[in-house]
Design an enzyme around this catalytic site. Structure first.
Site, short mmCIF file in Angstrom:
data_model
loop_
_atom_site.label_atom_id
_atom_site.label_comp_id
_atom_site.label_asym_id
_atom_site.label_seq_id
_atom_site.Cartn_x
_atom_site.Cartn_y
_atom_site.Cartn_z
N HIS A 72 60.00 21.83 21.93
CA HIS A 72 60.85 22.97 22.26
C HIS A 72 61.66 23.37 21.03
O HIS A 72 62.35 22.55 20.44
CB HIS A 72 61.80 22.62 23.41
CG HIS A 72 61.16 22.73 24.76
ND1 HIS A 72 61.89 22.93 25.91
CD2 HIS A 72 59.86 22.67 25.14
CE1 HIS A 72 61.06 22.99 26.95
NE2 HIS A 72 59.83 22.83 26.50
N TYR A 199 70.48 26.43 30.96
CA TYR A 199 71.73 25.92 31.52
C TYR A 199 72.53 27.13 31.98
O TYR A 199 72.87 27.99 31.16
CB TYR A 199 72.53 25.15 30.46
CG TYR A 199 71.87 23.90 29.94
CD1 TYR A 199 72.22 22.65 30.44
CD2 TYR A 199 70.92 23.96 28.92
CE1 TYR A 199 71.64 21.49 29.95
CE2 TYR A 199 70.33 22.80 28.42
CZ TYR A 199 70.69 21.58 28.94
OH TYR A 199 70.11 20.43 28.45
N PRO A 291 74.71 14.34 32.08
CA PRO A 291 73.37 14.74 31.62
C PRO A 291 73.32 16.09 30.92
O PRO A 291 72.29 16.42 30.32
CB PRO A 291 72.55 14.75 32.91
CG PRO A 291 73.55 14.93 34.01
CD PRO A 291 74.79 14.24 33.54
N LYS A 295 71.71 13.64 26.40
CA LYS A 295 72.03 12.65 25.37
C LYS A 295 71.81 11.20 25.79
O LYS A 295 71.80 10.32 24.93
CB LYS A 295 73.50 12.82 24.94
CG LYS A 295 73.77 14.12 24.22
CD LYS A 295 72.99 14.20 22.94
CE LYS A 295 72.93 15.58 22.38
NZ LYS A 295 71.84 15.77 21.42
N TYR A 383 72.65 19.50 19.78
CA TYR A 383 71.60 19.40 20.80
C TYR A 383 70.36 18.69 20.26
O TYR A 383 69.77 17.85 20.95
CB TYR A 383 71.22 20.80 21.29
CG TYR A 383 70.38 20.81 22.54
CD1 TYR A 383 70.96 20.70 23.79
CD2 TYR A 383 68.99 20.91 22.47
CE1 TYR A 383 70.20 20.70 24.94
CE2 TYR A 383 68.21 20.92 23.61
CZ TYR A 383 68.81 20.81 24.85
OH TYR A 383 68.04 20.80 26.00
#
Length: 388
Positions: A72, A199, A291, A295, A383
C-alpha cells in the site's frame, strides 16, 4: 531442560525472536500456554511496517508475504464526504504491506522444525524465578507435572496478562489511558470498498475500512463499551458502515455474512523499564497501543529487533552492556508510536466529554492536514514506521 534463552509466548513476537536467535546459533526454547491451533485462531490486524517485513526477509521466511501481501502506497482520512489521501510512498519513499498477522504467525510456525526452533505448546502456569541472578529459570506445567527450564535470559513475549510483566510490576512504572469506547469489527469474504485503508471521523462515530486480501475485508466501527456483539446483526453493522464511511466508500461496499465479529476495548499502556535483571519484555507484555495506526505488531517487531541485537552482542561477546541498553532503545521508539496512535485516535474519534470546541479542533486539524504537505509528511513518516 537447559538453554541460553527461554522465550515465554509463541505469538508472532516470540516466534520471530526465536527464529532470529536460532539464525545466530543461540539456543532458545519457546513456551506457549495455548495450542498452536488456538494461536492461529486469533484475529488480529495486518498492516506491516518495513521493520517487520525486513525481519521476515532476513530470515528467508517472506515467500508467501511477497506473493500474497498487498503493498500500500497510501491511506485515507475521511471527514464527512471528504477523503484526504496520505501518499506515504511519495512523501517517504516507502510503503506498508497488508498481510494478516495470522498468516505471518503461520509462516513462522511452519518453519520451526526445519530451523531447529523448539516450541512447547500447552505449557501452563509458567512462572519466572531468580531473574536478579545470572541463572534464572522458568517453571511450567506439562503432561500433569511441573517442568523447569534453566536459562541465561528470559524474554517475556506473553502479552499483557502473562506472567512476565506480572512478575516485575513492583519494579517499574505503569503509564496508561483507557478509552471510553471499543472497536466492533466484522470480517467477511467480500472485496474491500477501497484499495487503501480509510479512517473515518463521522458525527455518528469512527469507522475503518481495511482488508486482509483482495477478497477478504475487515471493517470496524467504534461503539460504547456497554454494547454487546449480539445486539449488532450483520445488516446493522453494514448500514452503520455505509453512513460513517461516507457516500464514496458506501457506493463500493459489498455486503456479506460475517466470518467473525467481536468488540475490542482500546487502551494505551506502557510499562517501564522493559527489563529487570535477566528478564526482558517484548510486545504487549510491555506496551499496548490503540489499533488506530496499526502499530501493535510492528512495535513488537521493533522490540524483537532490539532484543535480538542485544542478546547476540552478549552471547557473541561484542558488547558487555548490550542487555543494559535494551530497554532505553526500545522505549524510545515505543513512546513515539504511542504518541502517534494516541493522536490519531484523538483526531478520528468522538469522545463522550467532547463539546463544540473539541469538534472544531478536529475539523481544523483535518483541514490543515488536507492542505499541508508538511502535516501529511509527518503522518506518513509515523504511519510507515520510524527508523529503528
Amino acid at each position: 531442560m537447559k538453554t541460553q534463552v527461554c522465550i515465554i509466548g509463541a505469538g508472532p513476537a516470540g516466534l520471530l525472536l526465536g527464529h532470529l536467535l536460532r539464525a545466530e546459533g543461540i539456543e532458545c526454547i519457546v513456551l506457549e500456554r495455548q495450542t498452536g491451533d488456538y494461536v492461529l485462531g486469533r484475529i488480529r490486524a495486518g498492516v506491516l511496517e518495513q521493520i517487520t517485513v525486513s525481519l521476515m526477509e532476513r530470515l528467508g521466511l517472506d515467500a508467501r508475504l511477497k506473493a500474497e501481501g498487498l503493498p500500500h502506497d497510501g491511506f485515507n482520512l475521511a471527514n464527512g464526504e471528504r477523503l484526504i489521501r496520505i501518499d506515504i510512498a511519495a512523501l517517504t519513499g516507502k510503503h506498508v504491506v497488508v498481510y494478516g498477522q495470522t498468516e505471518l504467525t503461520r509462516d513462522l510456525m511452519a518453519a520451526t522444525e526445519e530451523r531447529g526452533l523448539e516450541v512447547i505448546y500447552g505449557a501452563t502456569d509458567a512462572a519466572v524465578h531468580d531473574i536478579d541472578s545470572d541463572a534464572p529459570y522458568v517453571t511450567f506445567g506439562k503432561d500433569g507435572g511441573e517442568q523447569r527450564i534453566d536459562a541465561r535470559f528470559i524474554v517475556g513475549c506473553d502479552g499483557f496478562h502473562g506472567p512476565s510483566r506480572q512478575s516485575i510490576l513492583s519494579r517499574g512504572a505503569e503509564y496508561h489511558r483507557e478509552y471510553p469506547f471499543g472497536w466492533l469489527g466484522i470480517l467477511a469474504d467480500v472485496p474491500p470498498c477501497n484499495h487503501e485503508l480509510i479512517y473515518a471521523n463521522h458525527e455518528r462515530g469512527f469507522a475503518l475500512a481495511s482488508m486482509r486480501s483482495e477478497t477478504r475485508s475487515r471493517y470496524y466501527i467504534d461503539v460504547p463499551l456497554t454494547e454487546k456483539v449480539e445486539d449488532w446483526p450483520d445488516e446493522r453493522i453494514w448500514d452503520e458502515l455505509s453512513i460513517r464511511l461516507g457516500p464514496e466508500a458506501a457506493a463500493n461496499i459489498t455486503r456479506g455474512p460475517s466470518l467473525e465479529k467481536s468488540i475490542a476495548p482500546l487502551r494505551s499502556y506502557v510499562f517501564a523499564p522493559m527489563r529487570a535483571g535477566s528478564l526482558l519484555l517484548c510486545g504487549d507484555a510491555a506496551h499496548i497501543v490503540p489499533p488506530t495506526g496499526a502499530k501493535g505488531l510492528n512495535l513488537a517487531a521493533s522490540d524483537v529487533h532490539y532484543a535480538a541485537e542485544a542478546l547476540r552482542a552478549f552471547f557473541k561477546g561484542y558488547e558487555a552492556d548490550a542487555i543494559a541498553g535494551y530497554s532505553d532503545k526500545a522505549l524510545a521508539r515505543v513512546w513515539k508510536a504511542e504518541r502517534f496512535s494516541w493522536s490519531l485516535t484523538r483526531l478520528m474519534h468522538r469522545f463522550p466529554e467532547d463539546g463544540p470546541f473539541e469538534r472544531a479542533m478536529q475539523v481544523a486539524e483535518l483541514d490543515y492536514i488536507a492542505s499541508s504537505k508538511a502535516a501529511q509528511t509527518s503522518i506518513a513518516e509515523n504511519y510507515v514506521g520510524l527508523p529503528v
